[in-house]
Enzyme design. Structure first.
Site, PDB file in Angstrom:
ATOM      1  N   HIS A 192      -5.794 -24.394  -2.268  1.00  0.00           N
ATOM      2  CA  HIS A 192      -5.507 -25.686  -1.643  1.00  0.00           C
ATOM      3  C   HIS A 192      -6.515 -25.918  -0.529  1.00  0.00           C
ATOM      4  O   HIS A 192      -6.787 -25.008   0.253  1.00  0.00           O
ATOM      5  CB  HIS A 192      -4.075 -25.746  -1.098  1.00  0.00           C
ATOM      6  CG  HIS A 192      -3.738 -27.095  -0.537  1.00  0.00           C
ATOM      7  ND1 HIS A 192      -3.457 -28.171  -1.343  1.00  0.00           N
ATOM      8  CD2 HIS A 192      -3.693 -27.559   0.731  1.00  0.00           C
ATOM      9  CE1 HIS A 192      -3.236 -29.240  -0.586  1.00  0.00           C
ATOM     10  NE2 HIS A 192      -3.380 -28.895   0.675  1.00  0.00           N
ATOM     11  N   GLY A 201      -0.234 -31.342   0.017  1.00  0.00           N
ATOM     12  CA  GLY A 201      -0.264 -32.549  -0.803  1.00  0.00           C
ATOM     13  C   GLY A 201      -1.666 -33.091  -1.010  1.00  0.00           C
ATOM     14  O   GLY A 201      -2.657 -32.372  -0.842  1.00  0.00           O
ATOM     15  N   LEU A 227       5.706 -27.559  -4.132  1.00  0.00           N
ATOM     16  CA  LEU A 227       4.258 -27.834  -4.071  1.00  0.00           C
ATOM     17  C   LEU A 227       3.628 -27.312  -2.779  1.00  0.00           C
ATOM     18  O   LEU A 227       4.097 -27.621  -1.677  1.00  0.00           O
ATOM     19  CB  LEU A 227       4.030 -29.352  -4.182  1.00  0.00           C
ATOM     20  CG  LEU A 227       2.561 -29.783  -4.261  1.00  0.00           C
ATOM     21  CD1 LEU A 227       1.903 -29.299  -5.536  1.00  0.00           C
ATOM     22  CD2 LEU A 227       2.437 -31.285  -4.105  1.00  0.00           C
ATOM     23  N   ASP A 228       2.542 -26.552  -2.913  1.00  0.00           N
ATOM     24  CA  ASP A 228       1.760 -26.050  -1.772  1.00  0.00           C
ATOM     25  C   ASP A 228       2.589 -25.214  -0.793  1.00  0.00           C
ATOM     26  O   ASP A 228       2.228 -25.075   0.382  1.00  0.00           O
ATOM     27  CB  ASP A 228       1.073 -27.205  -1.006  1.00  0.00           C
ATOM     28  CG  ASP A 228       0.076 -27.957  -1.867  1.00  0.00           C
ATOM     29  OD1 ASP A 228      -0.473 -27.342  -2.804  1.00  0.00           O
ATOM     30  OD2 ASP A 228      -0.137 -29.157  -1.626  1.00  0.00           O
ATOM     31  N   ALA A 229       3.684 -24.654  -1.281  1.00  0.00           N
ATOM     32  CA  ALA A 229       4.558 -23.886  -0.399  1.00  0.00           C
ATOM     33  C   ALA A 229       4.701 -22.429  -0.842  1.00  0.00           C
ATOM     34  O   ALA A 229       5.508 -21.681  -0.302  1.00  0.00           O
ATOM     35  CB  ALA A 229       5.934 -24.542  -0.323  1.00  0.00           C
TER      36      ALA A 229
END
Lengths: 284, 284, 284, 284
Positions: A192, A201, A227-229
């Site tokens: 990311h 995000g 998401l992205d966690a």
């Protein structure tokens, strides 16, 4: 040199290192690398031990069951055993951006990493020429809201067929759905383009520019349903200034993304990562 | 929590971790932190282990002899045992520059570090007001080529009197002579204002400016007989540019020196350093 | 050497650098340092120019009006003029933590920074001995929800009395209310112990630990009405690992906070900062 | 957008920025980017200015002579004018190591850099398949002590034939002889795998390991007659520890070399570098 690696964790208790190292020593194994970590706050014990198999009393198939009955079961321990004979089989997912993709392929082609890349999967045709230039099979599955489940099912079939161990998302711009995450738990690594949890995000460089930050970052992490966690493996940042436009952020970010993804993937390939409660222990 | 730390090294051989951890476990000790390192090229084994003394079967005085006879002697092992009860007694040597001196005193005064500072030694009067402001005894020994041996002898007496464990040279601008180094082997830490081995000796910022480097650095190291050539504990750098004059290098360097010296001293205080063949293992 | 600094910004238009530099040259000024920046996306022009006043045709009082009528007014330009004669007067606000406070006082006492510190303000008594040790007046205003407005009013009176130019919040653990922010716009600098916008608000090290990040950061920024959302001046990070507990994060963070706050304050003191739309241009 | 860039330096004197910017403004040019630097110690003035050519009163061929007669000659100024129409033509020299080579080719192929690569030159056959995979002509000139002058003469012919602007040594393991350096002054960029001036010459990672440093570095620099002593463009470092063997230093170093070489080459391509007395000004 053939070696084996055990990754383990359990509630902390007295004598764990002694028990595990005695198990290895009594079977004639020589420890190459051992690292333990006790999380005082959680009361948890984590360890990675890597030893030479040459002359080891147990055959590869016997190690796991013996360890389970003699050590793990009595200690309430979870463990993974990896034997370093087979080369890991890595699938790369890519969309339209070349930089991480090129970087991974160069590491593979120059034997920097001891892996096989059985296939490339994409949702666009753009990177097909690059894959072909490196002699790699390229499968394209354009994805829409309507066909997503169906297309991913085909991808899963291909991944199974090619006996894939690890999926690397090299700036793959599609959210991975739960079915694939469940099929490859802690085996999908994403890059990311921000220092998470900041700017999760879409369009993190735009958000970073708008906020006026003085560093930009990148994060490689295991993919989870949120998401992205997912658990972070590697993060790094690079300084920027008011002179940077979004374009130069994107350019500087590319070099960071390449590095942070490569370091995250390497840590996984070396079996140095262990996930516990959404955090990653990365042994050194 | 009272703990003990063992630092050890010897020729690598099978079962070392098992032997040491069994010694601790069988005496009822619980390992808090263990880190081993095998240097393949040298064929050497290094380990640091820290365990709780509460409930340990051996009294503080019995640990060393028992470890020596049961483990170290049979393995040809060198070791140090540290018990974390007494606060380390640290003498600071300073000349005219305040920044590292202030930084160390602030860490001491605010209890960031669990140390005593029984005295300050200097070759100039400049820092006396700072020492007094912090309530610390300040001894000034002006040094010339003629009186150096004599003055250092007085310093050694004072150091012995005050039962000093560690000497920190906080930009002390005098070469330490062999007699003092021999009295405090691997117990004198210096900060050098360059990324050694580049720019050893005097005026490193001038030399860095003249060479046109794009980073400047700092190095904390144990003092040995050869100037600026002792085992390195910590190094770090900061980016610079053509816009930097020698004055701004000096300013940027100050912050780096403070950090790198403090990190080096802390690693020593935590008993995380082990010197072998002029290189320092810094356990994490 | 007496110098003047102009900071300016306006809509980008042709010939701006030429106009400003001709104004200085025609009055006999020699440019020491000039840096311009055009933000293409915003269509805005920013510039900082610093020149020698020795032999300058205009007296200090004439520069502003002449610049306004000849250059700024016709170009629709906003500007600030700073003359480097008076030493900036800096008030430090502190609560219970000593590290940033000590660091700033040491820079002041050793003349690293050419400033006066007329007073220290706190909401606790803890740091009074440190202020007294450095010979600085210390005013304590304990703050509760009920008395906040009233106490801040007294602080504002003191600040005005002491002719303060800049307020530095050295880990001052109270939200500054709008009345004070309005009295000192872009003249209150805070240090936040995270890489904003990640972990704004309370207990950022706890939040960083819980998320499992691999870097921690610090941010110095101008204080605005929205908490931790003001224009960022400086940011930096330090790598951490799974071995770090919240305690070691706090310890590593302290060194980072000191550095990032000091760099931010220095940039302001050197008149190198210019805020536009909640982002800070930091000239180099 | 077509733009021109002027790089200039001369003895510092009053009104230089005004003269240059008036020259541009009076001819109808709009400054995009201007950065000046005065080296107080040397009494030298350096400037880079970049402006839009669209609507500029002078034709491309007229700019140089006009600037020379109106500004440069009266000020005793040296200058270079670059017009951003033609794509720079870059030759890459490589030996056996793939990492920097791959990295540069990927940047070229993905249009990250707006350059042409007319040819690859090597002293070994190893990298021919990589060049061919990217569709680039590869010329191999094995070099011995006896044939060096002769082989380099052939290389110089090829370089002239292909109208090369810049030579990048991507871990090319041959000392470049003075004849080639004179033909391409400040136009040959090398990557050295250490933080120069530390560890100049052969096997820097071995030397770094032996010295026990805690950071390793890389340096990109212009090639001059003295080995590894040319003007430095970019430097960076990465932390290492006692756990690193020479093999892992080499691996970590590879990523650093790629970055530092790419940043150095980009600064040159953007016409942001100016060499004065063996130091490089790198405008930002």
């Amino acid at each position: 040199m053939t070696t084996a690696t055990l990754l383990m964790h359990c509630k902390d208790q007295q004598g764990l290192v002694a028990k595990v190292t005695r198990f290895i020593a009594e079977n004639g194994g020589n420890v190459i690398d051992l690292e333990q970590h006790v999380d005082r706050a959680e009361g948890m014990f984590f360890m990675r031990v890597n030893w030479e198999l040459n002359g080891f009393a147990l055959s590869p198939d016997e190690i796991g069951p013996a360890f389970e009955s003699q050590i793990a079961e009595p200690s309430g321990m979870s463990w993974q055993l990896h034997q370093h004979s087979a080369r890991p089989r890595v699938a790369i997912f890519v969309s339209k951006l070349a930089h991480c993709f090129h970087d991974l392929l160069a590491r593979w082609q120059s034997d920097e990493w001891d892996i096989d890349i059985p296939l490339i999967i994409s949702n666009h045709e753009d990177m097909r020429p690059v894959a072909e230039q490196f002699g790699l099979p390229y499968f394209c599955f354009p994805i829409t809201a309507e066909n997503k489940i169906e297309q991913e099912a085909k991808e899963l079939e291909l991944l199974a067929e090619h006996d894939v161990d690890l999926i690397v998302l090299a700036r793959y711009m599609q959210v991975i759905s739960p079915q694939m995450i469940e099929a490859y738990p802690e085996r999908i690594i994403n890059i990311h383009h921000s220092f998470l949890p900041a700017f999760a995000g879409a369009k993190p460089y735009h958000a970073a520019h708008a906020r006026g930050v003085k560093v930009i970052g990148a994060t490689s992490h295991y993919v989870t349903a949120e998401l992205d966690a997912g658990p972070i493996i590697e993060q790094d940042v690079t300084p920027i200034s008011h002179r940077d436009s979004i374009e130069t952020l994107v350019r500087k970010g590319r070099d960071l993304e390449k590095l942070v993804l490569a370091r995250g993937v390497l840590a996984h390939l070396q079996r140095k990562t262990l996930v516990y409660r959404n955090r990653t222990i990365v042994f050194s």
